[in-house]
Design a protein around this motif. Structure first.
Motif, mmCIF file in Angstrom:
data_model
loop_
_atom_site.group_PDB
_atom_site.id
_atom_site.type_symbol
_atom_site.label_atom_id
_atom_site.label_comp_id
_atom_site.label_asym_id
_atom_site.label_seq_id
_atom_site.Cartn_x
_atom_site.Cartn_y
_atom_site.Cartn_z
ATOM 1 N N VAL A 124 -3.537 -0.433 -11.227
ATOM 2 C CA VAL A 124 -3.286 0.022 -9.863
ATOM 3 C C VAL A 124 -4.519 0.787 -9.371
ATOM 4 O O VAL A 124 -4.857 1.826 -9.942
ATOM 5 C CB VAL A 124 -2.054 0.946 -9.791
ATOM 6 N N PRO A 125 -5.198 0.326 -8.335
ATOM 7 C CA PRO A 125 -6.301 1.113 -7.776
ATOM 8 C C PRO A 125 -5.756 2.377 -7.100
ATOM 9 O O PRO A 125 -4.877 2.285 -6.235
ATOM 10 C CB PRO A 125 -6.933 0.177 -6.742
ATOM 11 N N ILE A 126 -6.233 3.527 -7.505
ATOM 12 C CA ILE A 126 -5.877 4.779 -6.847
ATOM 13 C C ILE A 126 -7.144 5.300 -6.181
ATOM 14 O O ILE A 126 -8.087 5.724 -6.856
ATOM 15 C CB ILE A 126 -5.287 5.795 -7.833
ATOM 16 N N LEU A 127 -7.165 5.224 -4.862
ATOM 17 C CA LEU A 127 -8.347 5.596 -4.101
ATOM 18 C C LEU A 127 -8.257 7.077 -3.779
ATOM 19 O O LEU A 127 -7.554 7.492 -2.850
ATOM 20 C CB LEU A 127 -8.436 4.761 -2.826
ATOM 21 N N ARG A 128 -8.964 7.893 -4.551
ATOM 22 C CA ARG A 128 -8.930 9.340 -4.367
ATOM 23 C C ARG A 128 -9.786 9.755 -3.179
ATOM 24 O O ARG A 128 -10.701 9.038 -2.776
ATOM 25 C CB ARG A 128 -9.405 10.037 -5.645
ATOM 26 N N LEU A 129 -9.469 10.928 -2.645
ATOM 27 C CA LEU A 129 -10.154 11.463 -1.468
ATOM 28 C C LEU A 129 -10.103 10.474 -0.310
ATOM 29 O O LEU A 129 -11.029 10.395 0.509
ATOM 30 C CB LEU A 129 -11.608 11.820 -1.794
ATOM 31 N N ILE B 8 0.869 -1.187 0.000
ATOM 32 C CA ILE B 8 0.000 0.000 0.000
ATOM 33 C C ILE B 8 0.897 1.225 0.000
ATOM 34 O O ILE B 8 1.800 1.342 0.834
ATOM 35 C CB ILE B 8 -0.952 0.020 1.193
ATOM 36 N N VAL B 9 0.638 2.135 -0.940
ATOM 37 C CA VAL B 9 1.375 3.392 -1.045
ATOM 38 C C VAL B 9 0.469 4.504 -0.535
ATOM 39 O O VAL B 9 -0.629 4.696 -1.068
ATOM 40 C CB VAL B 9 1.801 3.674 -2.502
ATOM 41 N N VAL B 10 0.907 5.215 0.474
ATOM 42 C CA VAL B 10 0.120 6.310 1.036
ATOM 43 C C VAL B 10 0.645 7.614 0.448
ATOM 44 O O VAL B 10 1.743 8.063 0.779
ATOM 45 C CB VAL B 10 0.201 6.332 2.570
ATOM 46 N N GLY B 11 -0.139 8.196 -0.453
ATOM 47 C CA GLY B 11 0.269 9.416 -1.150
ATOM 48 C C GLY B 11 0.384 9.169 -2.644
ATOM 49 O O GLY B 11 1.133 8.294 -3.078
ATOM 50 N N GLY B 12 -0.365 9.952 -3.428
ATOM 51 C CA GLY B 12 -0.423 9.729 -4.872
ATOM 52 C C GLY B 12 0.245 10.800 -5.694
ATOM 53 O O GLY B 12 -0.199 11.094 -6.802
ATOM 54 N N LEU C 70 -3.299 5.312 -1.924
ATOM 55 C CA LEU C 70 -4.272 6.163 -1.235
ATOM 56 C C LEU C 70 -3.892 7.615 -1.488
ATOM 57 O O LEU C 70 -2.795 8.042 -1.129
ATOM 58 C CB LEU C 70 -4.280 5.890 0.278
ATOM 59 N N GLU C 71 -4.782 8.363 -2.105
ATOM 60 C CA GLU C 71 -4.519 9.770 -2.441
ATOM 61 C C GLU C 71 -5.622 10.633 -1.850
ATOM 62 O O GLU C 71 -6.808 10.422 -2.128
ATOM 63 C CB GLU C 71 -4.436 9.944 -3.956
ATOM 64 N N ARG C 72 -5.216 11.615 -1.044
ATOM 65 C CA ARG C 72 -6.197 12.393 -0.294
ATOM 66 C C ARG C 72 -6.931 13.436 -1.129
ATOM 67 O O ARG C 72 -7.899 14.024 -0.656
ATOM 68 C CB ARG C 72 -5.532 13.071 0.903
#
Length: 369
Positions: free
Chosen positions: A120-125, A10-14, A35-37
């Motif tokens: 790659v799933p990029i989970l925005r917000l 898991i990568v925290v920060g996109g 995970l991208e905020r």
């Protein structure tokens, strides 16, 4: 209600470092999630892509268009540094080709798109609220628009920028070398503006300006946070007055409008005590933040992402020492950078008694952030 998802990494920060780490892993068939905020709709600094960074992208399989509304060619850098007259450093003779002026927001979104093209799933917000290390796995508790998420993985990557939030949860301190801060304004681009990055040093610190896609231009003042406050640079009127005292920057961008929106951003030189440990790594600014003077933030993000992906792959293959070797390499790279930083600031000797320049004449001493 929470749902559970499991990945190898898991990568925290996109941002640049996070998405390119994930892309490198996905190309090797390693299940990874980012995970991208944000939704990549917020202003982001970093507007010039060097030829070396361009080469790293090509190595990663991310081509850039020859021209277009999001990327415009950069012919080189002009710098009035250590001299009254600017010197031009052309990109034309660089073996890796030219550079680019870009919309950083769209650049980061482009990298995210390439990662998603590789599944790659990029989970925005989505933000990691808390991480817990268990026997052989990590538990990541995240908040998202759909509610709380519970994720598990074997390895975690901190790509949260200078906040280095995951490393801090692991008990790792961050050390600051300076208190550099930028105050930036985006303006309409004057007609006929040269397609180069322009740097100009002043007693307070230094300025730069660069063209942006969409007929815009960014103008930034960089100095230590306390000095910016004392000089009134954190107010539009004070910033405008300081701009009027420049020579080359003012000539290039003209007189700004009365209404200005200032973007204030800490950009200090800093690094983690160590950027890797048991089943975790930090990449990009989360590992070490560079002075924008180096124009190397994006390049270092790409390089650290490549090294991190190699270390993560080795760790998953059974080499438990890989994160420590990665951290040692990062520390060596940062030490070399500090030497280069000292030498570059030493070139400017016109204001030795001004606080900004005096602070940079000695070997840097790190303090805990």
């Amino acid at each position: 209600m929470s749902s559970t998802h499991q990945y190898a990494v898991i990568v925290v920060g996109g941002g640049v470092a996070g998405t390119t780490t994930a892309l490198s892993l996905a190309r090797e068939g390693i299940p990874v999630c980012v995970l991208e905020r944000t939704q990549y709709n917020q202003w982001r600094p970093g507007e010039t892509l060097s030829p070396l960074a361009h080469a790293e992208l090509l190595r990663l399989g991310v081509p850039l268009p020859e021209s277009g509304e999001d990327f415009i060619p950069s012919h080189g850098i002009e710098a009035a540094w250590g001299s009254e007259h600017p010197q031009f450093h052309s990109f034309m003779t660089n073996p890796y080709g030219g550079g680019w002026h870009m919309d950083r927001q769209r650049f980061d979104a482009l990298l995210a798109w390439h990662a998603e093209e590789h599944q790659v799933p990029i989970l925005r917000l989505t933000s990691a609220v808390h991480v817990e290390r268990g026997p052989g796995s990590w538990h990541v508790h995240a908040s998202s628009p759909s509610g709380e998420l519970a994720l598990t993985c074997e390895l975690v990557v901190d790509a949260t920028g200078r906040a280095s939030s995951i490393a801090r949860q692991c008990g790792v301190r961050r050390n600051k070398v300076d208190a550099l801060c930028s105050v930036s304004v985006v303006l309409a681009q004057p007609a006929g503006m040269e397609q180069t990055l322009l740097v100009e040093s002043t007693p307070l610190g230094w300025w730069y300006t660069a063209p942006l896609p969409g007929q815009r231009v960014i103008v930034s003042l960089l100095s230590d946070a306390d000095l910016l406050a004392l000089a009134g640079a954190l107010r539009p009127s004070g910033w405008r007055e300081l701009l009027s005292a420049t020579r080359y920057i003012r000539e290039r961008v003209g007189t700004p409008p009365e209404e200005l929106r200032l973007h204030v951003r800490p950009c200090e030189t800093s690094s983690l005590e160590h950027s890797g440990g048991e089943r975790w790594l930090a990449v990009g600014d989360a590992a070490s933040g560079l002075d924008p003077l180096s124009s190397g933030g994006i390049l270092e993000a790409l390089r650290s992402a490549r090294r991190a992906a190699e270390a993560l792959g080795a760790t998953l293959g059974g080499d438990g020492t890989a994160p420590l070797h990665y951290a040692e390499a990062q520390a060596s790279e940062f030490a070399r950078y500090l030497e280069a930083r000292l030498g570059h600031y030493a070139i400017e000797r016109r204001w030795p008694d001004e606080p900004f320049w005096r602070r940079r004449m000695e070997e840097p001493t790190a303090t805990a952030a």
